[in-house]
Structures are given as structure tokens and as C-alpha cells.
Design an enzyme around this catalytic site. Structure first.
Site, PDB file in Angstrom:
ATOM      1  N   ILE A   1     -17.027   8.713 -47.180  1.00  0.00           N
ATOM      2  CA  ILE A   1     -16.015   9.772 -47.256  1.00  0.00           C
ATOM      3  C   ILE A   1     -16.145  10.653 -46.024  1.00  0.00           C
ATOM      4  CG2 ILE A   1     -15.225  11.791 -48.539  1.00  0.00           C
ATOM      5  CD1 ILE A   1     -16.291  10.524 -51.067  1.00  0.00           C
TER       6      ILE A   1
ATOM      7  N   GLU B   1     -12.454  20.435 -38.474  1.00  0.00           N
ATOM      8  CA  GLU B   1     -12.673  20.398 -37.031  1.00  0.00           C
ATOM      9  C   GLU B   1     -11.593  19.576 -36.327  1.00  0.00           C
ATOM     10  OE1 GLU B   1     -14.025  20.574 -33.142  1.00  0.00           O
ATOM     11  OE2 GLU B   1     -14.560  21.851 -34.865  1.00  0.00           O
TER      12      GLU B   1
ATOM     13  N   HIS C   1     -22.870   9.901 -44.976  1.00  0.00           N
ATOM     14  CA  HIS C   1     -21.892  10.621 -45.824  1.00  0.00           C
ATOM     15  C   HIS C   1     -20.797   9.672 -46.314  1.00  0.00           C
ATOM     16  CE1 HIS C   1     -19.001  13.759 -47.067  1.00  0.00           C
ATOM     17  NE2 HIS C   1     -20.014  14.600 -46.999  1.00  0.00           N
TER      18      HIS C   1
ATOM     19  N   GLY D   1     -15.566  17.096 -45.210  1.00  0.00           N
ATOM     20  CA  GLY D   1     -14.486  18.080 -45.140  1.00  0.00           C
ATOM     21  C   GLY D   1     -14.564  18.955 -43.900  1.00  0.00           C
ATOM     22  N   VAL D   2     -15.779  19.304 -43.477  1.00  0.00           N
ATOM     23  CA  VAL D   2     -15.911  20.163 -42.301  1.00  0.00           C
ATOM     24  C   VAL D   2     -15.400  19.452 -41.043  1.00  0.00           C
ATOM     25  CG1 VAL D   2     -17.780  21.566 -43.204  1.00  0.00           C
ATOM     26  CG2 VAL D   2     -18.321  19.418 -42.039  1.00  0.00           C
TER      27      VAL D   2
END
Length: 221
Positions: free
Chosen positions: A130, A138, A124, A133-134
């Protein structure tokens, strides 16, 4: 009293000297400003006029100091060993490296040092690392866990869960080399039901990169 646009005026630190040349004779050596409004100056250079202002003094940045000595490190309020005693998470899913501010029962600010060695970067993305986002969400929830699992709130480590998220917005990408600074604030606690609502904001270099509202199940209900 107004001063003509082509007048020559000189300001010195902390004082206003008498104008040298005005379009008309002034009855007083001082400039009278209407009301209590401050005077805003724009420095321009013309052949027949000048304006000099030195109210704020020289730039305070010491360019002679090496860059590696100019910026202090983040403080340590709760270190990684103490975080491991509070949170049940372990590698590769412990996403808080340090807590730099803690207000018992109210809020905490934690940091995550994002490095190219993080195990999610190979996928990723291989050509543009990057932080997902998840995982930002978290990491923020884990900072919230530092607040919720303290005696002031009374959450149970064995039964603590991230129960929901709402109004999440990602403002800027977080990349390898960034330091993610996350503030989580408790805004509502229902001890009877073991439910807490928190507000989270994450920053990189002072810029907001992620925000949202978090629902936590404390296991104390």
C-alpha cells in the site's frame, strides 16, 4: 392520458407509435403526457403484456476490439524531463511521472504510476503493498510545485517548501499497479509574503482516494 397497466405499448427509436391495446378507446393516436416531464420506463416480462423500448440504440462498446486497444494513454503536457527541470526532487523522492493538464498560474493535473518496484513497498507492507499516505500527500504537493514554480506565479526553486497541510482525508488505499491522478488548484496567493494555499484531490480510476488543503512557501516574498 393514462395507459392501463396491462396494456401493450411499442416504442421505436425517436418516435412513439400508437398503442396496440388499451383499456379504453383513445381519441388520439398519440399519448399525451402531462407537462414536459420525461417518461421513465421499466422493462418487465409478463405472459399477457409486453413493453419494448429502443430509444438509445445498441451498446457503443465494441467488444471485438482487443482490450489493450480500447483505452487511450494519458496525454503528455509536461514530460518527466521537463518536470525534472522544474522540480528539485530526484530519485527516490520524485513522485510525479507526467503532467497531463496544466492551466498556467491556476492548476495542474499530474500522474504517479505506482509500481511494485517503488522503494517504499518492501516495508509498507511486505504482504500487502500500500502506498503510504504521507507519500501520496508529498506527490500531490509536488504537482502543486509544478504550478508554483512557473513564471506565472514566480516561485523560487531554490527556496520552495511544502509548508503545511490541513483537512487531509484518505478515502481508499492506493496499491501497486494503480495510477494516481492528482489535481492541484491554487486558491489563494500572497506574493508579498511568499505564501500560497492550494486545494488537492487525488484519484484512482475516477474514485477519490485522498484530498486536502496545502500551504506552500514560494520563497518569493
Amino acid at each position: 392520458m393514462a395507459v392501463a397497466a396491462n396494456s401493450l405499448v411499442s416504442f421505436t427509436h425517436g418516435s412513439l407509435s400508437q398503442p396496440r391495446r388499451l383499456s379504453q378507446t383513445l381519441p388520439s393516436p398519440s399519448l399525451s403526457l402531462p407537462g414536459s416531464r420525461s417518461l421513465s420506463l421499466k422493462l418487465t416480462h409478463r405472459s399477457n403484456s409486453a413493453l419494448h423500448c429502443s430509444l438509445n440504440g445498441p451498446d457503443s462498446t465494441d467488444k471485438s476490439t482487443p482490450i489493450e486497444k480500447r483505452y487511450p494513454a494519458f496525454p503528455t503536457v509536461i514530460d518527466i524531463n521537463q518536470i525534472r527541470e522544474i522540480l528539485p526532487h530526484r530519485f527516490p523522492f520524485l513522485l510525479v511521472d507526467r503532467v497531463i493538464e496544466y492551466n498556467p498560474g491556476v492548476s495542474a493535473v499530474g500522474i504517479k504510476n505506482v509500481t511494485i518496484n517503488d522503494n517504499f513497498f518492501p516495508g509498507h507492507f511486505p504482504e500487502r503493498p500500500i502506498m503510504p499516505g504521507v507519500l501520496m500527500v508529498e506527490a500531490m504537493a509536488q504537482v502543486g510545485g509544478v504550478v508554483m514554480l512557473q513564471p506565472e506565479v514566480g516561485g523560487s526553486r531554490e527556496n520552495f517548501f511544502f509548508a503545511g497541510v490541513d483537512k487531509v482525508r484518505f478515502r481508499k488505499p492506493v496499491i501497486a499497479g494503480d495510477t494516481l491522478v492528482m489535481r492541484m488548484t491554487l486558491i489563494k496567493l500572497q506574493k508579498r509574503f511568499g505564501i500560497a494555499k492550494m486545494e488537492g484531490k487525488a484519484y484512482v480510476g475516477g474514485d477519490l482516494v485522498c484530498e486536502g488543503e496545502f500551504l506552500m512557501a514560494t520563497g518569493s516574498g
